[in-house]
Design an enzyme around this catalytic site. Structure first.
Site, PDB file in Angstrom:
ATOM      1  N   ASP A   1      -1.442  -0.670   6.086  1.00 56.58           N
ATOM      2  CA  ASP A   1      -1.656  -0.169   7.446  1.00 56.58           C
ATOM      3  C   ASP A   1      -3.115  -0.185   7.881  1.00 56.58           C
ATOM      4  OD1 ASP A   1      -2.119   2.031   5.534  1.00 56.58           O
ATOM      5  OD2 ASP A   1      -2.462   3.221   7.329  1.00 56.58           O
TER       6      ASP A   1
ATOM      7  N   ASP B   1       0.863  -1.161   0.000  1.00 57.82           N
ATOM      8  CA  ASP B   1       0.000   0.000   0.000  1.00 57.82           C
ATOM      9  C   ASP B   1       0.916   1.233   0.000  1.00 57.82           C
ATOM     10  OD1 ASP B   1      -2.370   1.614   0.440  1.00 57.82           O
ATOM     11  OD2 ASP B   1      -1.743   1.771   2.531  1.00 57.82           O
TER      12      ASP B   1
ATOM     13  N   ASP C   1      -0.212   5.081   0.971  1.00 59.00           N
ATOM     14  CA  ASP C   1      -0.501   6.007   2.066  1.00 59.00           C
ATOM     15  C   ASP C   1      -0.499   5.286   3.410  1.00 59.00           C
ATOM     16  OD1 ASP C   1      -1.227   8.451   0.442  1.00 59.00           O
ATOM     17  OD2 ASP C   1      -2.718   7.050  -0.330  1.00 59.00           O
TER      18      ASP C   1
END
Length: 213
Positions: free
Chosen positions: A164, A7, A9
């Site tokens: 995250d 990922d 961001d």
């Protein structure tokens, strides 16, 4: 053969302040209240349209597209004002690559911004693919973005989705691959664990430990 799919961001880069500034600028332009950076930790993760929707007052959700246009106008100029790589990311990517692990990015951030951020922050890192949000595919947690990456690799390649948020973990689950939840991003360990993360990384070097060793 192995591939680590990241990922963007909250995983590779701390983009929160620039995202928040872009949305808050739009909200101010429309005459609506702005939000503190901390609030944006729960607003992000499902694409820019959803980010703008969540930031608007409850009775103004019909102005999502208008806010989205203002966001893009501002973010197009200011997307790297405050965005930085997380400490240890560059070294971890190098270790993975040097160990023969392929690298890729799968993000809900719009494709054009994802490519520009990676080009600026990680110009020397060789990603086999960098895929972002676009009209041609569903957003994560739909697994299509993962299949686009791994379907071109040899059958039997071990894939890991690293992110995250629960969106990333659910994406991995939907694609039938392993998942690594990252604690330095925007969400909590409980969210990652509850979503079913196979591994929890407290620091970027843990990712290499899980995948290589």
């Amino acid at each position: 053969m192995k591939i680590a799919i990241f990922d963007l961001d909250g995983t590779l880069a701390d983009t929160l302040a620039d995202l928040a500034d872009a949305v808050n600028n739009g909200l101010e332009h429309l005459g609506y209240p702005v939000h503190p950076y901390e609030s944006y930790k729960t607003f992000v993760g499902d694409g820019v349209q959803k980010l703008c929707y969540r930031a608007l007052p409850d009775d103004k959700k019909d102005e999502t597209e208008k806010l989205h246009e203002l966001f893009r106008e501002y973010y197009n100029v200011h997307f790297l004002d405050k965005t930085t790589l997380y400490p240890g990311i560059k070294e971890t990517l190098a270790e993975l690559s040097n160990s023969g692990v392929f690298l890729a990015v799968a993000t809900n951030k719009p494709q054009d911004f994802a490519l520009r951020i990676i080009e600026k922050l990680l110009p020397e890192t060789n990603f086999v693919k960098i895929l972002g949000g676009c009209s041609e595919r569903e957003k994560k947690p739909d697994p299509t973005i993962i299949h686009e990456i791994i379907d071109e690799l040899p059958i039997g390649t071990n894939a890991y989705m690293i992110g995250d948020s629960d969106v990333d973990i659910r994406t991995a689950n939907n694609a039938g691959i392993a998942s690594v939840g990252c604690l330095w991003g925007f969400r909590t360990e409980k969210e990652l664990s509850d979503a079913g993360a196979d591994y929890i990384a407290e620091k970027p070097s843990d990712i290499a430990d899980f995948i290589i060793r």
